[in-house]
Design a protein around this motif. Structure first.
Motif: not given
Ligand code: SF4
Ligand code: SF4
Length: 383
Positions: A144-146, A123-125, A119-121
Motif C-alpha cells: 500500500r505504501c508504493v 512498519a514505516i517510521a 502502512c497498516p503495520a
Molecule cells: S508494504 Fe509498505 S505499507 Fe505494506 S506493510 Fe510493508 S511498509 Fe507497510
C-alpha cells in the motif's frame, strides 16, 4: 486440553479458524503474542512465515498457551487443544513474500510522508533515528505504501525459497502443516517445489494450497491436485480472494466469498477455506450465501460448505491496540531502567501482564467465536 484432534474436526465440521500471522511478517513479539491470544480464543491453526526465529516464537507461545488453557476455559473461551502450526512457502514471485524498502535520506524534507500513515503495520517510521525508513521485520508486503509515494521512491523486493532451504523448515519439530502460495501459470515452479518437499510430506498433518483467482483457475487447481496425489494427509484449498486486504473495509470480504463459492462449485477433492479480504463481515456473508454447514452432517459431501476461514490483516489489527499498550509498558520499563534492557526476542510477553492478556483474548474471541458459534452446540469432541 484433551482434544487432540480438534483442528481436523473443525475442518470437517466447517468452523476451522486460521490466524495468518503473515508470510513475510517477522516481528517476533507480535507473532508470539498473536499466537498466544488466538490460541486461547480457540484458533485451529496458526500460519507463520518460513523463518526459524518466527517458528520458534510461535512454538514458544503455544507452550505458554498450554499453561493458560484451563484459565481461558474457565473464562468461557473456546480453547480445546493446541492449534496446528503451519509454515507458508511460495513457488515463485508472490506479493505475500516481499518487503518494501527505500532510502529515507533521499526523501524530500517537505514530503508529508503518506507512506507512514498508510502502512497498516506501523512498519514505516521517521521519528526515531534507529527506525528511519521501513522496519523490515514489521513489513508484510501489502504494497500500500508504493503507489502513495509522490516520487516513486519505494520499491519492493521479493524472495523465493530454494528447494535446498525448504527441507529444514518442513522437517522442523513443531511444524504440523505447510501452505504453498501459488498462482495460475506457475505449474512448472510448483512442480519443482513439490519435488523438493515430497520426501517429507508424509510427516505433515495437512497441506494447504493458496491461490488467488485467475483465468483458468479451476483447471490449474486440478493440475496441482493431479501432481500432488496420492496424499497421505488432508488438503485445503485456500481461496485468496483479495490478498492482504481484510483491514481495509468490510467490502473486501465479497471477493473472498465469491472465490470460495467458485472453487466450491468445482468439486475439487479437499477442504475449501477462505482468505484474502476476510474480516468481521465474512461469516455474515457466508451465512447469507448459504455456504456454512447448516445441517452439520459431517458424512455429507464436505464440498457443499466452506470448511473454514483464515484471517490475516484484520485479525492482527484487531489486537494491535492491546499489543501497542503492551509495547508502551515495555518501552517505559526499559527507559526507566536502562541497565536491564530486554532482548527484543524476549520483551513484551503478553502473559506477564494478565489484564492485557485477557483483553487480547477477548478481542481474539470476538472474531473466532463468530465462526465457531455458527455451529454452536454442535461441536464434537474426540480427544
Ligand atoms: S508494504 Fe509498505 S505499507 Fe505494506 S506493510 Fe510493508 S511498509 Fe507497510
Ligand atoms: S512518501 Fe516517498 S518521498 Fe515521502 S517520505 Fe515516504 S518514501 Fe519518502
Amino acid at each position: 486440553m484433551t482434544d487432540l484432534y480438534y483442528p481436523l474436526n473443525s475442518l470437517r465440521e466447517g468452523h476451522w479458524f486460521k490466524l495468518i500471522c503473515g508470510a513475510s511478517f517477522q516481528h517476533l513479539p507480535a507473532v508470539r503474542n498473536l499466537t498466544l491470544a488466538y490460541t486461547l480464543a480457540g484458533a485451529d491453526c496458526i500460519d507463520v512465515a518460513a523463518d526459524p526465529a518466527v517458528i520458534a516464537a510461535a512454538i514458544d507461545a503455544l507452550r505458554v498457551a498450554e499453561k493458560w488453557a484451563d484459565a481461558a476455559s474457565g473464562r468461557g473461551y473456546g480453547v480445546r487443544g493446541l492449534p496446528w502450526l503451519m509454515v507458508s512457502l511460495n513457488d515463485g514471485e508472490d506479493p505475500h513474500f516481499r518487503k518494501a524498502e527505500f532510502n529515507p535520506a533521499e526523501c524530500p524534507p517537505e514530503c508529508p510522508r503518506p507512506c507512514e500513515s498508510i502502512c497498516p503495520a506501523d512498519a514505516i517510521a521517521f521519528e526515531d533515528a534507529r527506525y528511519a525508513g521501513v522496519i523490515d521485520q514489521r513489513c508484510y508486503g501489502c504494497g500500500r505504501c508504493v503507489p502513495v509515494c509522490p516520487i516513486g521512491h519505494i520499491v519492493t523486493r521479493s524472495y523465493v525459497y530454494t528447494p535446498e532451504a525448504i527441507a529444514p523448515l518442513v522437517l522442523q519439530p513443531g511444524v504440523d502443516a505447510i501452505e504453498i502460495h501459488t498462482q495460475v501459470g506457475h505449474l512448472g515452479d510448483f512442480r519443482r517445489l513439490w519435488q523438493a518437499i515430497a520426501p517429507w510430506v508424509n510427516q505433515l498433518k495437512l497441506i494447504a494450497i493458496s491461490c488467488p483467482d485467475g483465468e483458468g483457475l479451476i483447471d490449474y487447481l486440478w493440475a496441482l491436485y493431479d501432481l500432488m496425489t496420492p496424499l497421505a494427509c488432508p488438503l485445503i484449498w485456500q481461496t485468496d480472494g483479495r490478498p492482504m486486504s481484510g483491514d481495509i473495509g468490510t467490502g473486501t470480504t465479497r471477493a473472498a466469498v465469491k472465490l470460495g463459492e467458485k472453487v466450491l462449485a468445482a468439486n475439487l477433492p479437499g477442504y475449501i477455506q477462505l482468505a484474502g479480504g476476510t474480516n468481521n463481515h465474512t461469516v455474515i456473508k457466508l451465512k447469507d450465501a448459504g455456504l456454512l454447514n447448516k445441517t452439520f452432517n459431517t458424512e455429507q459431501n464436505p464440498k457443499s460448505f466452506i470448511s473454514g476461514v483464515a484471517y490475516g490483516s484484520y485479525a492482527r489489527r484487531l489486537l494491535s491496540p492491546v499489543l501497542d499498550r503492551l509495547e508502551n509498558i515495555n518501552n517505559n520499563e526499559t527507559d526507566a531502567n536502562a541497565q536491564t534492557i530486554k532482548s527484543p526476542q524476549l520483551s513484551g510477553r503478553l502473559e506477564e501482564t494478565p489484564p492485557l492478556l485477557w483483553d487480547a483474548v477477548a478481542q481474539a474471541d470476538s472474531l473466532v467465536s463468530q465462526l465457531k458459534s455458527s455451529v454452536k452446540g454442535k461441536i464434537t469432541h474426540c480427544g
